[in-house]
Design an enzyme around this catalytic site. Sequence first.
Site, mmCIF file in Angstrom:
data_model
loop_
_atom_site.group_PDB
_atom_site.id
_atom_site.type_symbol
_atom_site.label_atom_id
_atom_site.label_comp_id
_atom_site.label_asym_id
_atom_site.label_seq_id
_atom_site.Cartn_x
_atom_site.Cartn_y
_atom_site.Cartn_z
ATOM 1 N N ASN A 240 22.354 1.314 -21.207
ATOM 2 C CA ASN A 240 22.326 -0.041 -20.779
ATOM 3 C C ASN A 240 22.082 -1.469 -20.866
ATOM 4 O O ASN A 240 21.072 -0.844 -19.581
ATOM 5 C CB ASN A 240 23.580 -0.005 -19.458
ATOM 6 C CG ASN A 240 24.281 -1.221 -19.223
ATOM 7 O OD1 ASN A 240 24.131 -2.193 -19.917
ATOM 8 N ND2 ASN A 240 25.077 -1.214 -18.429
ATOM 9 N N ASP B 66 12.396 -0.278 -17.901
ATOM 10 C CA ASP B 66 14.223 -0.103 -17.600
ATOM 11 C C ASP B 66 14.193 1.954 -17.157
ATOM 12 O O ASP B 66 14.817 2.650 -17.759
ATOM 13 C CB ASP B 66 14.773 0.003 -17.521
ATOM 14 C CG ASP B 66 16.118 -0.182 -17.284
ATOM 15 O OD1 ASP B 66 16.461 0.704 -16.629
ATOM 16 O OD2 ASP B 66 17.187 -0.699 -17.867
ATOM 17 N N ASN C 239 18.769 -0.528 -7.076
ATOM 18 C CA ASN C 239 19.915 0.933 -6.661
ATOM 19 C C ASN C 239 19.879 2.311 -6.283
ATOM 20 O O ASN C 239 20.179 2.864 -6.667
ATOM 21 C CB ASN C 239 20.246 0.820 -8.119
ATOM 22 C CG ASN C 239 19.789 0.222 -8.816
ATOM 23 O OD1 ASN C 239 19.104 1.267 -8.787
ATOM 24 N ND2 ASN C 239 20.137 1.563 -10.017
ATOM 25 N N HIS D 178 17.706 10.738 -15.076
ATOM 26 C CA HIS D 178 18.756 11.551 -15.026
ATOM 27 C C HIS D 178 18.643 13.269 -15.214
ATOM 28 O O HIS D 178 18.173 13.740 -16.186
ATOM 29 C CB HIS D 178 20.863 11.501 -15.821
ATOM 30 C CG HIS D 178 20.687 9.867 -15.463
ATOM 31 N ND1 HIS D 178 21.133 9.368 -14.415
ATOM 32 C CD2 HIS D 178 20.226 8.801 -16.455
ATOM 33 C CE1 HIS D 178 21.350 7.998 -14.130
ATOM 34 N NE2 HIS D 178 20.559 7.651 -15.722
ATOM 35 N N HIS E 28 13.134 2.735 -12.422
ATOM 36 C CA HIS E 28 13.610 3.423 -11.192
ATOM 37 C C HIS E 28 13.560 4.582 -10.686
ATOM 38 O O HIS E 28 13.367 5.426 -11.749
ATOM 39 C CB HIS E 28 15.531 3.753 -12.106
ATOM 40 C CG HIS E 28 16.170 2.374 -12.071
ATOM 41 N ND1 HIS E 28 17.188 1.902 -11.327
ATOM 42 C CD2 HIS E 28 16.349 1.601 -13.102
ATOM 43 C CE1 HIS E 28 17.533 0.665 -12.019
ATOM 44 N NE2 HIS E 28 16.782 0.436 -13.235
ATOM 45 N N LEU E 29 12.640 4.940 -9.846
ATOM 46 C CA LEU E 29 12.753 6.149 -8.723
ATOM 47 C C LEU E 29 13.151 6.637 -8.093
ATOM 48 O O LEU E 29 12.972 8.162 -7.759
ATOM 49 C CB LEU E 29 11.460 5.129 -7.361
ATOM 50 C CG LEU E 29 10.162 4.963 -8.368
ATOM 51 C CD1 LEU E 29 9.014 4.312 -7.496
ATOM 52 C CD2 LEU E 29 9.415 5.547 -9.167
ATOM 53 N N ASP F 253 20.191 -5.094 -10.445
ATOM 54 C CA ASP F 253 20.033 -4.097 -11.295
ATOM 55 C C ASP F 253 20.507 -3.134 -11.488
ATOM 56 O O ASP F 253 20.789 -2.091 -10.508
ATOM 57 C CB ASP F 253 18.861 -3.632 -11.999
ATOM 58 C CG ASP F 253 18.148 -3.558 -13.759
ATOM 59 O OD1 ASP F 253 18.698 -4.289 -14.188
ATOM 60 O OD2 ASP F 253 18.495 -1.964 -13.397
ATOM 61 N N HIS G 218 16.133 -6.396 -19.923
ATOM 62 C CA HIS G 218 16.190 -5.798 -20.586
ATOM 63 C C HIS G 218 17.360 -6.508 -22.156
ATOM 64 O O HIS G 218 18.221 -6.331 -22.139
ATOM 65 C CB HIS G 218 16.842 -4.293 -20.648
ATOM 66 C CG HIS G 218 18.210 -4.126 -19.159
ATOM 67 N ND1 HIS G 218 18.850 -5.735 -19.337
ATOM 68 C CD2 HIS G 218 18.315 -3.697 -18.594
ATOM 69 C CE1 HIS G 218 19.573 -4.830 -17.892
ATOM 70 N NE2 HIS G 218 19.115 -3.794 -17.228
ATOM 71 N N HIS H 96 20.480 -8.632 -14.258
ATOM 72 C CA HIS H 96 21.138 -8.329 -15.570
ATOM 73 C C HIS H 96 22.296 -8.678 -16.077
ATOM 74 O O HIS H 96 23.122 -8.464 -15.577
ATOM 75 C CB HIS H 96 21.879 -6.419 -14.737
ATOM 76 C CG HIS H 96 22.276 -5.137 -15.521
ATOM 77 N ND1 HIS H 96 21.787 -4.510 -15.627
ATOM 78 C CD2 HIS H 96 23.428 -5.724 -16.093
ATOM 79 C CE1 HIS H 96 22.936 -3.404 -16.575
ATOM 80 N NE2 HIS H 96 23.655 -4.217 -16.582
#
Length: 423
Positions: free
Chosen positions: A273, A300, A91, A304, A59-60, A148, A227, A175
């Site tokens: 998650n 994954d 996302n 944050h 996730h970039l 995802d 995952h 997912h």
Amino acid sequence: MTSLRLRRVRPLGGPAVDVEVTAGRISAIGEPSTGPLGAGEIDGRDAVLLPGLVDLHTHLREPGGEDAETVRSGTASAAAGGFTDVFAMANTSPVTDTVARVEQLADLADGASTRVHPVAAVTVGLGGDRLTDLAALRAAGVRMFSDDGHCVDDTRLVDQALRRLGPLGGVLAQHAQSEALAAGGQIDASIAGALGLTPWPMVAEDIVVARDVLLAMEHDAPLHVCHVSSPGTLAVLDWARRRGARVTAEVTPHHLLLDTDACATADPSVKVNPPLRPPAVPPLLRQALREGVIDVVATDHAPHPDHRKRGAWAAAAFGLTGLETALAVVAEVFTEESGVDWTGVARVLSHRPAVIGDIADRAGRPPAVGETASFCLVASDTPWEVRADETRSASRNSPFIGRVFAHRVTLTVCAGRITFSAD
């Protein structure tokens, strides 16, 4: 850099050699030399040489989540972990669900520290009710499709997606999280009651994987399970493999090493998650990875900012970072009495991800004369402590802060360009 010579490196942990790079390709591999270092030479100090690592699940955050990560900071973090290729999840805000947004990501990734491969959404806006233009996105170069962060829970849509993606050569990456069983789920069911939190039961994963495997077999279409965290899923995957299903699966570094004991105080720094599972589960996941029931390790990587990982568990964000520690975790999993099985490490972090992501023509290949110079060096048996102030990511939410590992990436080269050096 037009030329580079690595002295005394050990491809896949084998005997020491010198490796020469010219114009982005490996031009020679020969006996290790002695004497002072010359211009353009690096002392490998008997480090392990691995093909560049490939992450199928990164996730970039950019566009829309630049307070957590950008393409530049995320790929810098990836390079520090030995990665030369990352697959960027859809996302973002706006969602990567059109050809124009795939092209936008390509523009953002120009000159980044790794090659960035777009993962496009399966449904428009991740809404779960209408498929994206899968054919147009595939024609634009997208190989993997995933919502995802959300499960494509509608059986009819999954059936349609697999029916269409099979002939196109695209992969549905699911997912797996049944809304009916895990709606509002916060933590593993085994400890949810004691902590007063909504449970996320393992069967909520199993039932989606079982359904999707059957649909993939019906359409002879490729399915990738994101995952994996449940023994029930392992049983389904093993069943599917024995019947020739085109099904692959990934496990994260944190699910390999951590369990619900880390959640005992409801510290949201380990909220993820799917959630961390009971202590009996990680050994089963490690065994499945070594035996090939699980194909790959994918990080994954979910950055944050600090304020989103503090406070009450239920209000905190799901997600952990993992790019800079993945190699260290996997080396630990593949450590045997005789040392680390570096061929196994390369299989799950480089070769198989490259095959699944359809980039095996330029990534995941063993070092050899004529191959693109995309590789990393690993200092073996060199203890190091994971420190928040040393991360290249824009976020600090690693579950391994303060942990000491035995192996660390010291150099990453992507297509002949040094993208990370610990020196």
